[in-house]
Design an enzyme around this catalytic site. Structure first.
Site, PDB file in Angstrom:
ATOM      1  N   GLY A   1       0.830  -1.193   0.000  1.00 43.73           N
ATOM      2  CA  GLY A   1       0.000   0.000   0.000  1.00 43.73           C
ATOM      3  C   GLY A   1       0.868   1.247   0.000  1.00 43.73           C
ATOM      4  O   GLY A   1       2.017   1.206   0.440  1.00 43.73           O
TER       5      GLY A   1
ATOM      6  N   GLN B   1       3.107   9.983   1.122  1.00 42.70           N
ATOM      7  CA  GLN B   1       4.396   9.272   1.112  1.00 42.70           C
ATOM      8  C   GLN B   1       5.231   9.586  -0.121  1.00 42.70           C
ATOM      9  O   GLN B   1       6.427   9.324  -0.154  1.00 42.70           O
ATOM     10  CB  GLN B   1       4.164   7.757   1.191  1.00 42.70           C
ATOM     11  CG  GLN B   1       3.613   7.321   2.536  1.00 42.70           C
ATOM     12  CD  GLN B   1       3.465   5.820   2.584  1.00 42.70           C
ATOM     13  OE1 GLN B   1       2.509   5.273   2.055  1.00 42.70           O
ATOM     14  NE2 GLN B   1       4.405   5.140   3.212  1.00 42.70           N
TER      15      GLN B   1
ATOM     16  N   CYS C   1       5.986  -0.107   7.205  1.00 43.43           N
ATOM     17  CA  CYS C   1       5.585   1.036   6.392  1.00 43.43           C
ATOM     18  C   CYS C   1       6.779   1.437   5.546  1.00 43.43           C
ATOM     19  O   CYS C   1       7.900   1.466   6.045  1.00 43.43           O
ATOM     20  CB  CYS C   1       5.176   2.193   7.310  1.00 43.43           C
ATOM     21  SG  CYS C   1       4.713   3.704   6.431  1.00 43.43           S
ATOM     22  N   LEU C   2       6.560   1.732   4.273  1.00 43.06           N
ATOM     23  CA  LEU C   2       7.674   2.108   3.398  1.00 43.06           C
ATOM     24  C   LEU C   2       8.362   3.383   3.872  1.00 43.06           C
ATOM     25  O   LEU C   2       9.508   3.632   3.519  1.00 43.06           O
ATOM     26  CB  LEU C   2       7.193   2.276   1.951  1.00 43.06           C
ATOM     27  CG  LEU C   2       6.715   1.007   1.238  1.00 43.06           C
ATOM     28  CD1 LEU C   2       6.310   1.323  -0.193  1.00 43.06           C
ATOM     29  CD2 LEU C   2       7.786  -0.080   1.250  1.00 43.06           C
TER      30      LEU C   2
ATOM     31  N   HIS D   1      -4.269   1.446   7.658  1.00 39.49           N
ATOM     32  CA  HIS D   1      -2.919   2.021   7.675  1.00 39.49           C
ATOM     33  C   HIS D   1      -2.802   3.157   6.653  1.00 39.49           C
ATOM     34  O   HIS D   1      -2.321   4.246   6.974  1.00 39.49           O
ATOM     35  CB  HIS D   1      -1.908   0.905   7.375  1.00 39.49           C
ATOM     36  CG  HIS D   1      -0.484   1.356   7.298  1.00 39.49           C
ATOM     37  ND1 HIS D   1       0.484   0.949   8.189  1.00 39.49           N
ATOM     38  CD2 HIS D   1       0.147   2.186   6.422  1.00 39.49           C
ATOM     39  CE1 HIS D   1       1.640   1.531   7.863  1.00 39.49           C
ATOM     40  NE2 HIS D   1       1.468   2.279   6.785  1.00 39.49           N
ATOM     41  N   GLU D   2      -3.263   2.899   5.436  1.00 43.22           N
ATOM     42  CA  GLU D   2      -3.127   3.906   4.371  1.00 43.22           C
ATOM     43  C   GLU D   2      -4.022   5.120   4.621  1.00 43.22           C
ATOM     44  O   GLU D   2      -3.617   6.256   4.370  1.00 43.22           O
ATOM     45  CB  GLU D   2      -3.436   3.295   2.999  1.00 43.22           C
ATOM     46  CG  GLU D   2      -2.507   2.169   2.559  1.00 43.22           C
ATOM     47  CD  GLU D   2      -1.044   2.479   2.742  1.00 43.22           C
ATOM     48  OE1 GLU D   2      -0.630   3.646   2.638  1.00 43.22           O
ATOM     49  OE2 GLU D   2      -0.297   1.523   3.028  1.00 43.22           O
TER      50      GLU D   2
ATOM     51  N   HIS E   1      -2.517   7.601   6.881  1.00 45.73           N
ATOM     52  CA  HIS E   1      -1.544   8.496   6.224  1.00 45.73           C
ATOM     53  C   HIS E   1      -2.225   9.770   5.711  1.00 45.73           C
ATOM     54  O   HIS E   1      -1.633  10.848   5.727  1.00 45.73           O
ATOM     55  CB  HIS E   1      -0.887   7.795   5.025  1.00 45.73           C
ATOM     56  CG  HIS E   1       0.296   6.942   5.384  1.00 45.73           C
ATOM     57  ND1 HIS E   1       1.433   7.441   5.991  1.00 45.73           N
ATOM     58  CD2 HIS E   1       0.544   5.613   5.192  1.00 45.73           C
ATOM     59  CE1 HIS E   1       2.318   6.465   6.161  1.00 45.73           C
ATOM     60  NE2 HIS E   1       1.802   5.335   5.689  1.00 45.73           N
TER      61      HIS E   1
HETATM   62 NI    NI Z   1       2.685   3.471   5.621  1.00 52.15          NI
END
Ligand code: NI
Length: 175
Positions: A45, A50, A87-88, A129-130, A133
């Site tokens: 995701g 991000q 998380c990236l 999670h997304e 953000h």
């Molecule tokens: Ni993330």
């Protein structure tokens, strides 16, 4: 085009995102680029902020189907589950996070059609999670204060742009 994924500590990750009012060619290109960026990083995701875009846009693919969510909202949550999450924007870090087990979300797709999705398990977790953000919330905001103190050095390292360990060795659940 692959984007650089912003890391924890970069201010753009903390800005609440604006709704998308029109699905332009730029948005369509951005979606393509976000998928490319996400797949390259082996994530499941990725959210607008991000890649430095403070708009309510999320891409998700937990392995079965790519989903584009424009202006998504969670309208129902039930159950609880605690799982390891990554998380990236936090390379190398995995932490246990409690989330709802099931969610129902409403969103618009790239054609402007409105959908409702019922999800559970990994997909429900990815959606929660997304969507966090989009409100400037990151997953370590959802762990205990005590745990956050324990991993202070790791968080500091990420802020300083260091990788905690070889990302090839990772098997992360969430992007
Ligand atoms: Ni993330």
């Amino acid at each position: 085009m692959k984007y650089r994924v912003l890391h924890y500590g970069e201010p753009e990750l903390r800005i609440p995102c604006e709704p998308i009012t029109e699905i332009t060619e730029e948005i369509k290109q951005l979606v393509e680029d976000m998928f490319e960026t996400m797949y390259e990083a082996k994530g499941v995701g990725l959210a607008g902020p991000q890649v430095g875009k403070n708009i309510r846009l999320v891409v998700i693919d937990i392995g079965d189907d790519p989903i584009v969510m424009i202006n998504p909202e969670i309208i129902k949550k039930s159950g609880k589950e605690t799982c390891l999450e990554g998380c990236l924007s936090f390379p190398g870090l995995s932490e246990k996070v409690e989330r709802a087990l099931k969610v129902t979300a409403e969103y618009t797709d790239l054609d402007g059609d409105t959908y409702e999705i019922e999800a559970e398990g990994l997909l429900a977790r990815a959606i929660q999670h997304e969507l966090d953000h989009l409100d400037g919330i990151v997953f370590v905001d959802r762990i205990s204060k005590a745990r956050k103190i324990q991993i202070k050095n790791e968080l500091e390292a990420i802020k300083n742009g260091e990788t905690l360990y070889d990302e090839e060795d990772e098997d992360e659940d969430i992007e």
